[in-house]
Design a protein around this motif. Structure first.
Motif, PDB file in Angstrom:
ATOM      1  N   LYS A  65      13.647  62.659 -27.437  1.00 48.52           N
ATOM      2  CA  LYS A  65      14.689  62.407 -26.447  1.00 48.52           C
ATOM      3  C   LYS A  65      15.676  63.578 -26.369  1.00 48.52           C
ATOM      4  CE  LYS A  65      14.544  57.389 -26.382  1.00 48.52           C
ATOM      5  NZ  LYS A  65      15.309  56.124 -26.309  1.00 48.52           N
ATOM      6  N   ALA A  66      15.840  64.272 -27.474  1.00 47.60           N
ATOM      7  CA  ALA A  66      16.766  65.409 -27.483  1.00 47.60           C
ATOM      8  C   ALA A  66      16.237  66.563 -26.638  1.00 47.60           C
ATOM      9  CB  ALA A  66      17.009  65.866 -28.917  1.00 47.60           C
ATOM     10  N   VAL A  67      14.954  66.868 -26.763  1.00 43.15           N
ATOM     11  CA  VAL A  67      14.390  68.041 -26.096  1.00 43.15           C
ATOM     12  C   VAL A  67      14.479  67.949 -24.568  1.00 43.15           C
ATOM     13  CG1 VAL A  67      12.251  69.327 -25.693  1.00 43.15           C
ATOM     14  CG2 VAL A  67      12.938  68.739 -28.025  1.00 43.15           C
ATOM     15  N   PRO A  68      14.062  66.834 -23.925  1.00 42.32           N
ATOM     16  CA  PRO A  68      14.182  66.763 -22.461  1.00 42.32           C
ATOM     17  C   PRO A  68      15.631  66.876 -21.982  1.00 42.32           C
ATOM     18  CG  PRO A  68      12.739  65.035 -23.276  1.00 42.32           C
ATOM     19  CD  PRO A  68      13.384  65.634 -24.465  1.00 42.32           C
ATOM     20  N   ALA A  69      16.564  66.314 -22.744  1.00 48.63           N
ATOM     21  CA  ALA A  69      17.980  66.409 -22.355  1.00 48.63           C
ATOM     22  C   ALA A  69      18.439  67.864 -22.375  1.00 48.63           C
ATOM     23  CB  ALA A  69      18.837  65.567 -23.300  1.00 48.63           C
ATOM     24  N   LEU A  70      18.044  68.604 -23.402  1.00 49.56           N
ATOM     25  CA  LEU A  70      18.435  70.016 -23.487  1.00 49.56           C
ATOM     26  C   LEU A  70      17.747  70.852 -22.411  1.00 49.56           C
ATOM     27  CD1 LEU A  70      18.362  70.394 -27.363  1.00 49.56           C
ATOM     28  CD2 LEU A  70      20.397  70.505 -25.897  1.00 49.56           C
TER      29      LEU A  70
END
Length: 312
Positions: A65-70
């Motif tokens: 979830k962190a990677v797509p947000a970044l």
């Protein structure tokens, strides 16, 4: 997080983000992620919200979830004010960049300038300026005509070396840091400059930094905000006279021949990388010493102080 775009412009989204922050402060990161996702359903292109979501997701171990947000954050802000590229590299989703985004570093220190001296010296036991100045005096007990302080910040190193130089010039990326340095009155010239750029092609330094005129070049506690040191050392070589000294510090990356990106989003460099870049730019190593350069999270940060001489 930089003090920009804290509000989404939507009252309900802001309220959910506030609740998410409180949950995160209590260590409930998964619940904070859920609330930030709800907030971003209302304002999907909110940069600060995406950054918060990525931060909470990383702490919850939810890398997916962190990677797509970044990535979305980087799409919205190609100049990368929030350092999304660095965060992606730490998560293993991108290669470690050779340099951090200039806008990220500039905004970081513009925001930090007012409390920089208090936080660094009084709370983190920062000692590089004193130790670097002492190393210079021990190896070259003489006065210098012109000293060029690269990445001068608020002028902590300038205060230590001022009585040894006739003229002191400081250059930094952050306008707010330069303002704090000017208040101290140690520098004869202060100007804005980006050490990450190639001095041969940028044209940025032509007006202020004429070639081959400095007797001493310093870079105290600034190179950890650069990855590959090629450009910074090329700049130092450009402004240094033959036999001028180049004094600087790095965070110690230990064994190897390159540099690493630490969880602090600062770079650490190996001795071999530094030696290679010095040699490529016409510097000869005079002295190096390993030392603790500051505390971070209650733990000592290991660094290396270098003193080199520009070969004739």
């Amino acid at each position: 997080m930089h003090p920009t775009q804290f509000s989404s412009g939507d009252v309900i989204a802001d309220r959910r983000a506030d609740y998410a922050r409180m949950l995160a402060e209590n260590g409930e990161h998964e619940a904070a992620v859920e609330l930030m996702e709800q907030a971003l359903e209302l304002v999907p292109d909110w940069p600060a919200g995406l950054l918060r979501l990525a931060d909470y997701a990383e702490k919850a171990g939810l890398t997916a979830k962190a990677v797509p947000a970044l990535r979305r954050l980087l799409d919205l802000d190609p100049e990368d004010l929030f350092g999304a590229q660095l965060k992606l590299a730490l998560l293993g989703a991108e290669e470690v960049p050779d340099q951090p985004p200039s806008r990220y570093v500039e905004a970081l220190f513009d925001d930090y300038a007012e409390r920089f001296d208090t936080a660094l010296v009084e709370k983190l036991d920062y000692s590089v300026p004193q130790k670097l100045a002492r190393l210079i005096v021990e190896q070259a007990d003489r006065d210098f005509g012109l000293a060029v302080d690269l990445g001068c910040g608020t002028g902590l190193f300038g205060a230590e070396i001022r009585d040894r130089v006739r003229r002191l010039e400081g250059f930094d990326l952050s306008a707010n840091m330069l303002m704090k340095a000017e208040e101290k009155g140690h520098y004869d010239l202060l100007a804005k400059a980006d050490l990450s750029l190639d001095p041969a092609t940028s044209g940025l330094f032509e007006a202020e930094l004429e070639s081959g005129r400095a007797d001493l070049v310093s870079a105290a506690d600034v190179l950890m905000y650069l990855g590959d040191l090629a450009n910074a050392f090329a700049l130092a070589a450009m402004v240094a006279k033959p036999e001028a000294l180049f004094a600087f510090s790095v965070e110690d990356a230990g064994e190897g021949d390159g540099f690493i990106l630490a969880p602090s989003l600062r770079y650490a460099h190996t001795e071999q990388h530094v030696r290679q870049r010095l040699e490529e730019n016409g510097f000869e190593l005079v002295e190096l010493t390993r030392t603790t350069i500051r505390m971070d999270g209650g733990k000592p940060v290991s660094g290396i102080l270098f003193l080199a001489s520009r070969m004739a």
